[in-house]
Scaffold this motif. Structure first.
Motif, short mmCIF file in Angstrom:
data_model
loop_
_atom_site.label_atom_id
_atom_site.label_comp_id
_atom_site.label_asym_id
_atom_site.label_seq_id
_atom_site.Cartn_x
_atom_site.Cartn_y
_atom_site.Cartn_z
N LEU A 83 -5.13 -119.49 -41.55
CA LEU A 83 -5.26 -120.50 -42.42
C LEU A 83 -6.80 -120.91 -42.80
CD1 LEU A 83 -3.81 -122.10 -44.79
CD2 LEU A 83 -2.98 -123.57 -43.06
N PRO A 84 -7.34 -121.50 -41.67
CA PRO A 84 -8.68 -121.99 -41.89
C PRO A 84 -9.81 -120.89 -41.84
CG PRO A 84 -7.91 -122.06 -39.52
CD PRO A 84 -6.77 -121.88 -40.28
N THR A 85 -9.53 -119.61 -41.45
CA THR A 85 -10.17 -118.40 -41.45
C THR A 85 -10.35 -118.04 -42.84
OG1 THR A 85 -9.47 -117.89 -39.40
CG2 THR A 85 -10.84 -116.12 -40.51
N LEU A 86 -9.34 -117.82 -43.62
CA LEU A 86 -9.26 -117.09 -44.84
C LEU A 86 -9.29 -118.06 -46.05
CD1 LEU A 86 -6.12 -114.83 -45.00
CD2 LEU A 86 -8.56 -114.13 -44.83
N ALA A 87 -8.89 -119.59 -45.75
CA ALA A 87 -9.23 -120.61 -46.83
C ALA A 87 -10.50 -121.25 -46.70
CB ALA A 87 -8.02 -121.50 -46.95
N LEU A 88 -11.01 -121.45 -45.64
CA LEU A 88 -12.32 -122.18 -45.24
C LEU A 88 -13.45 -121.12 -44.74
CD1 LEU A 88 -10.99 -125.38 -43.69
CD2 LEU A 88 -11.49 -125.08 -45.93
N GLY A 89 -13.12 -119.98 -44.37
CA GLY A 89 -14.35 -119.18 -43.60
C GLY A 89 -14.62 -120.07 -42.29
N ILE A 90 -13.78 -120.80 -41.62
CA ILE A 90 -14.10 -121.21 -40.40
C ILE A 90 -13.05 -120.63 -39.43
CG2 ILE A 90 -14.23 -123.31 -39.14
CD1 ILE A 90 -16.13 -123.77 -40.97
N PRO A 91 -13.48 -119.86 -38.58
CA PRO A 91 -12.46 -119.19 -37.54
C PRO A 91 -12.04 -120.33 -36.55
CG PRO A 91 -14.65 -118.55 -37.21
CD PRO A 91 -14.76 -119.50 -38.29
N GLY A 92 -10.72 -120.40 -36.33
CA GLY A 92 -10.29 -121.15 -35.12
C GLY A 92 -10.21 -120.62 -33.82
N THR A 93 -10.08 -119.57 -33.61
CA THR A 93 -10.17 -118.55 -32.49
C THR A 93 -11.12 -117.41 -32.27
OG1 THR A 93 -8.49 -117.21 -32.88
CG2 THR A 93 -7.66 -119.21 -32.07
N VAL A 94 -11.28 -117.00 -31.15
CA VAL A 94 -12.04 -116.07 -31.06
C VAL A 94 -11.61 -114.72 -31.64
CG1 VAL A 94 -13.21 -115.73 -29.02
CG2 VAL A 94 -10.92 -115.64 -28.66
N SER A 114 7.34 -115.38 -39.23
CA SER A 114 7.88 -115.55 -40.61
C SER A 114 7.52 -116.99 -40.94
CB SER A 114 9.33 -115.27 -40.83
OG SER A 114 9.75 -113.95 -40.43
N ILE A 115 7.74 -117.86 -40.36
CA ILE A 115 7.62 -119.25 -40.60
C ILE A 115 6.16 -119.50 -40.59
CG2 ILE A 115 7.56 -121.82 -39.62
CD1 ILE A 115 10.36 -120.86 -38.67
N GLY A 116 5.34 -118.89 -39.85
CA GLY A 116 3.94 -118.90 -39.96
C GLY A 116 3.25 -118.19 -41.31
N ILE A 117 3.65 -117.18 -41.68
CA ILE A 117 3.39 -116.44 -42.82
C ILE A 117 3.66 -117.31 -44.21
CG2 ILE A 117 3.31 -114.48 -44.29
CD1 ILE A 117 4.38 -112.99 -41.89
N ILE A 118 5.07 -117.98 -44.25
CA ILE A 118 5.52 -119.00 -45.27
C ILE A 118 4.37 -120.11 -45.49
CG2 ILE A 118 7.27 -120.45 -46.20
CD1 ILE A 118 9.31 -118.41 -44.81
N LEU A 119 4.04 -120.71 -44.23
CA LEU A 119 3.13 -121.88 -44.56
C LEU A 119 1.89 -121.22 -44.80
CD1 LEU A 119 4.31 -123.71 -41.17
CD2 LEU A 119 4.58 -124.44 -43.39
N LEU A 120 1.51 -120.41 -44.27
CA LEU A 120 -0.01 -119.80 -44.73
C LEU A 120 0.11 -119.37 -46.22
CD1 LEU A 120 -2.47 -118.39 -43.72
CD2 LEU A 120 -1.30 -116.42 -43.47
N MET A 121 1.18 -118.86 -46.86
CA MET A 121 1.24 -118.75 -48.20
C MET A 121 1.20 -120.02 -48.99
SD MET A 121 4.04 -115.55 -48.28
CE MET A 121 4.32 -115.57 -49.98
N ILE A 122 2.11 -120.96 -48.68
CA ILE A 122 1.99 -122.27 -49.45
C ILE A 122 0.70 -123.08 -48.92
CG2 ILE A 122 3.12 -124.46 -49.58
CD1 ILE A 122 5.80 -122.97 -48.47
N LEU A 123 0.39 -122.96 -48.01
CA LEU A 123 -1.13 -123.89 -47.66
C LEU A 123 -2.21 -123.33 -48.09
CD1 LEU A 123 0.34 -125.58 -44.51
CD2 LEU A 123 0.58 -126.77 -46.72
N SER A 144 -8.17 -125.65 -52.56
CA SER A 144 -8.79 -126.66 -53.63
C SER A 144 -9.09 -128.03 -53.13
CB SER A 144 -7.29 -127.07 -54.34
OG SER A 144 -6.32 -127.88 -53.63
N VAL A 145 -8.54 -128.12 -51.94
CA VAL A 145 -9.40 -129.37 -51.08
C VAL A 145 -10.63 -128.88 -50.69
CG1 VAL A 145 -9.32 -130.47 -48.97
CG2 VAL A 145 -7.20 -130.40 -50.26
N ALA A 146 -11.13 -127.54 -50.35
CA ALA A 146 -12.27 -127.14 -49.92
C ALA A 146 -13.31 -127.05 -51.18
CB ALA A 146 -12.29 -125.73 -49.36
N GLY A 147 -12.67 -127.37 -52.32
CA GLY A 147 -13.53 -127.34 -53.61
C GLY A 147 -14.68 -128.33 -53.60
N GLN A 148 -14.18 -129.46 -52.87
CA GLN A 148 -15.13 -130.65 -52.62
C GLN A 148 -16.13 -130.53 -51.34
OE1 GLN A 148 -12.31 -134.00 -52.10
NE2 GLN A 148 -11.04 -133.02 -53.59
N PHE A 149 -15.88 -129.37 -50.59
CA PHE A 149 -16.76 -129.33 -49.52
C PHE A 149 -18.38 -128.81 -49.93
CE2 PHE A 149 -13.69 -128.28 -45.87
CZ PHE A 149 -12.96 -129.46 -46.07
#
Lengths: 150, 505
Positions: free
Chosen positions: B318-329, B123-132, B138-143
């Motif tokens: 988070l990185p997978t969905l927001a940036l398209g960079i997967p962190g794990t296999v 649950s804590i993970g999902i909440i962070l995922l939703m907020i972050l 928006s940060v990735a907009g500058q990428f």
């Protein structure tokens, strides 16, 4: 104990040869181009070179240290791979059910636990599941059983 | 804030569609089952199901695959507690105190504790995922291209450096993965690369083939004759699961701390949830007033790693969905499936496909609630699964590998590719090469080359573009730090073992 760490000598050696092959292939078979206008060969050529370097880092120290022997378990390896081979060779000619039956029979040999009647029962069961899931459920365009005279 | 509520509503509307509910349930059910069983992992199962996802909507397919992934973390602890054998790699730490608890007749409490800890962590993970996620998008907009390239390099280096002492081998596997990803037709010039005249190779190697061969088949070969546990399974009664007041008092703080640790490491590209379980356990032992209880059935040592791995499982998106960079296999596989379904991952995903993006995230709530129900009242069923002998299971796994990979293109060629990859995977285990970085490299490779080429066109062939842009420079700086740390800790470990070896003999 071996006098050399053959695990890493072999592993690193494969990397060096593989990397050299990739680099050679990329520079001879593909256009390399320049950095500002990269051809299809430049990126893989760089990767091949990188692989050679990594291979050398793995291999060289391993030549000068002792290594533990590494046992290969041939039985599971051979029979699992053979079962996949049998499936690949028969699926087109015989259809789903016979290919799964043959595949399962070979696969059960990987472990000495199964008796022949047990293996046959398992093979028939798995063939039934395969036909149910793939032919009935997903309706794949491959016959469940292909009759050779048709 | 209002925007978030709108998104939550949109996501829920997608997540509670009957078809998505159904496949979410199927995913978490299967995830728990394979999580309980040693000898088959989440990754192998996810790759087995890729052929089936072509009959589904992309959102439904992702909901199901994700369910398998986080569901397996719930199931993983069961075998750890009852058999002292981790069902999943990220449950290995749970053995340390879970098994002693079982020996003391407190298996029920341990299982209850892990289910609750998993739910809170998740649950804590999902909440962070939703907020972050919106923040990161928006940060990735500058990428631009250099940032993406540098970030991908960072993810790959971190993934290789995470197993100490095998840095170079990990990096080598990343490179092999990238090269495998380049096989096929070059998008820019149409040149055929590494196809050797084979028409079947023109489309490249698929992520399903790689995953099934290197993970599925190799796992079967190495597990045969080893994972026959023949569980002396005991009945777990619901009454025996109720924790004492003392258990609750001891557990809540470790669960919260570990969730934070897990969430952080989960979101960090390349690190993943297994490492977070080790760190969470070590921290609990350090802060405990009674550290001697650890390893002898301390409930803190059971709930902390389970909260950490479930929190990490969720923030890994988070990185997978927001940036398209997967962190794990596992995330690499999810990303590969997205691409196969024609969904373009990256920061634009949230704006372009909000229903899929938020629907997937909200399905995690649905899935975690289902898992809570599956894992507390129904624990008896899962315990019984442990009694399924492996010699009946592995032929079934092989059957799904073979038929599944064949139905992808109806080409026996793909079956033979899996065969070769299975042999290669076994050789890699034998020679002590890690497999996970290879798959990460495979998924990220084509994207890296594309960004590198574009960056080189923009900079007219100068590498300085990667360090002149601050964000890109920061990613590369972190990468260098990580490399330095990995080399240093590898040296230290080698020196330590050199000192300890004579004593051990």
């Amino acid at each position: 104990m071996h006098d050399r760490d053959y695990r890493d000598v072999v592993g690193g050696g494969v990397l060096i040869f593989g990397g050299a092959f990739v680099a050679l292939y990329s520079t001879t078979q593909l256009e390399v181009g320049s950095l500002s206008r990269m051809g299809p060969g430049l990126f893989p050529a760089a990767l091949g070179a990188l692989l050679c370097i990594f291979g050398a880092i793995v291999t060289v120290p391993a030549l000068f240290r002792e290594g533990a022997p590494f046992p290969i378990e041939l039985r599971p390896l051979l029979f699992v791979l053979a079962s996949i081979l049998v499936f690949g060779l028969t699926i087109r000619r015989l259809g789903v059910a016979p290919a799964v039956v043959l595949m399962t029979l070979v696969a059960t040999l990987a472990e000495r636990r199964m008796s022949w009647p047990g293996a046959l029962l398992l093979a028939a069961g798995l063939a039934g599941i395969a036909v149910l899931v793939f032919n009935v459920g997903l309706d794949i365009p491959v016959e469940a059983v292909r009759l050779p005279w048709r | 804030m209002e925007g978030l509520l709108d998104n939550v509503g949109l996501g829920l509307a997608t997540a509670v569609q009957p078809v998505n509910l159904l496949y979410c349930f199927f995913g978490v059910l299967l995830g728990t089952a394979i999580g309980v069983m040693p000898g088959i992992g989440a990754l192998a199962t996810m790759s087995l199901l890729i052929p089936f996802t072509f009959y589904l909507d992309p959102a439904t397919a992702l909901v199901m695959l994700a369910g398998i992934y986080y569901g397996s973390s719930y199931g993983g602890s069961t075998a750890s507690i009852l058999l002292n054998l981790p069902g999943q790699p990220n449950s290995a730490v749970t053995c340390l105190d879970g098994y002693p608890m079982g020996q003391q007749g407190r298996a029920g409490v341990a299982l209850f504790g892990t289910a609750i800890a998993s739910f809170i962590g998740g649950s804590i993970g999902i909440i962070l995922l939703m907020i972050l996620s919106p923040v990161l998008v928006s940060v990735a907009g500058q990428f631009r291209q250099p940032e993406y390239f540098s970030l991908a390099v960072m993810a790959l280096v971190v993934a290789s450096a995470i197993t100490p002492g095998r840095l170079v081998k990990g990096l080598a596997m990343v490179v092999v993965g990238i090269i495998l990803g380049l096989v096929g037709t070059d998008l820019y010039t149409g040149a055929q690369r590494f196809t050797f005249g084979s028409i079947a190779l023109m489309d490249g190697v698929t992520v399903a083939t790689i995953a099934m061969g290197l993970f599925g088949v190799t796992e079967v070969i190495t597990s045969i004759g080893k994972t026959d546990v023949n569980a002396m399974y005991r009945k777990i009664r619901f009454r025996s699961m109720i924790p004492t007041r003392d258990d609750v008092r001891r557990s809540w703080a470790p669960i919260l701390r570990a969730s934070g640790i897990g969430a952080f490491f989960g979101a960090l590209p390349g690190s993943g949830s297994t490492i977070s379980t080790f760190i969470a356990y070590a921290i609990e032992k350090r802060v405990s007033k009674e550290p001697w209880r650890f390893g002898k059935g301390a409930i803190e040592g059971v709930v902390a790693p389970e909260a950490a791995n479930n929190a990490g499982d969720q923030t890994a998106f988070l990185p997978t969905l927001a940036l398209g960079i997967p962190g794990t296999v596992n995330m690499a596989l999810i990303l590969g499936v997205m691409i196969m379904h024609g969904v373009q991952p990256g920061p634009r995903l949230m704006a372009e496909q909000p229903a899929l993006f938020w629907g997937l995230i909200m399905s995690f709530w649905v899935g975690n609630l289902m898992l809570l129900i599956l894992n507390i009242p129904l624990i008896g069923i899962w315990v019984r699964i442990l009694a399924v002998p492996y010699h009946l299971l592995y032929p079934a796994i092989l059957m799904f590998v073979c038929v599944g990979v064949f139905t992808d293109r109806y080409a026996p060629f793909d079956v033979f590719t899996v065969l070769v990859l299975g042999a290669v995977g076994y050789a890699m285990r034998l020679l002590d090469f890690p497999v996970a970085p290879l798959l990460l490299g495979f998924v990220l490779g084509p994207m890296m080359e594309e960004h590198f080429r574009r960056a080189m066109i923009i900079s007219r062939g100068s590498f300085s573009i990667f360090v002149e842009r601050p964000l890109s420079a920061a990613f590369l700086g972190l990468t260098v730090l990580m490399l330095a740390w990995a080399i240093w800790s590898g040296k230290r470990a080698a020196r330590r073992s050199a000192v300890e070896a004579p004593i051990a003999e």
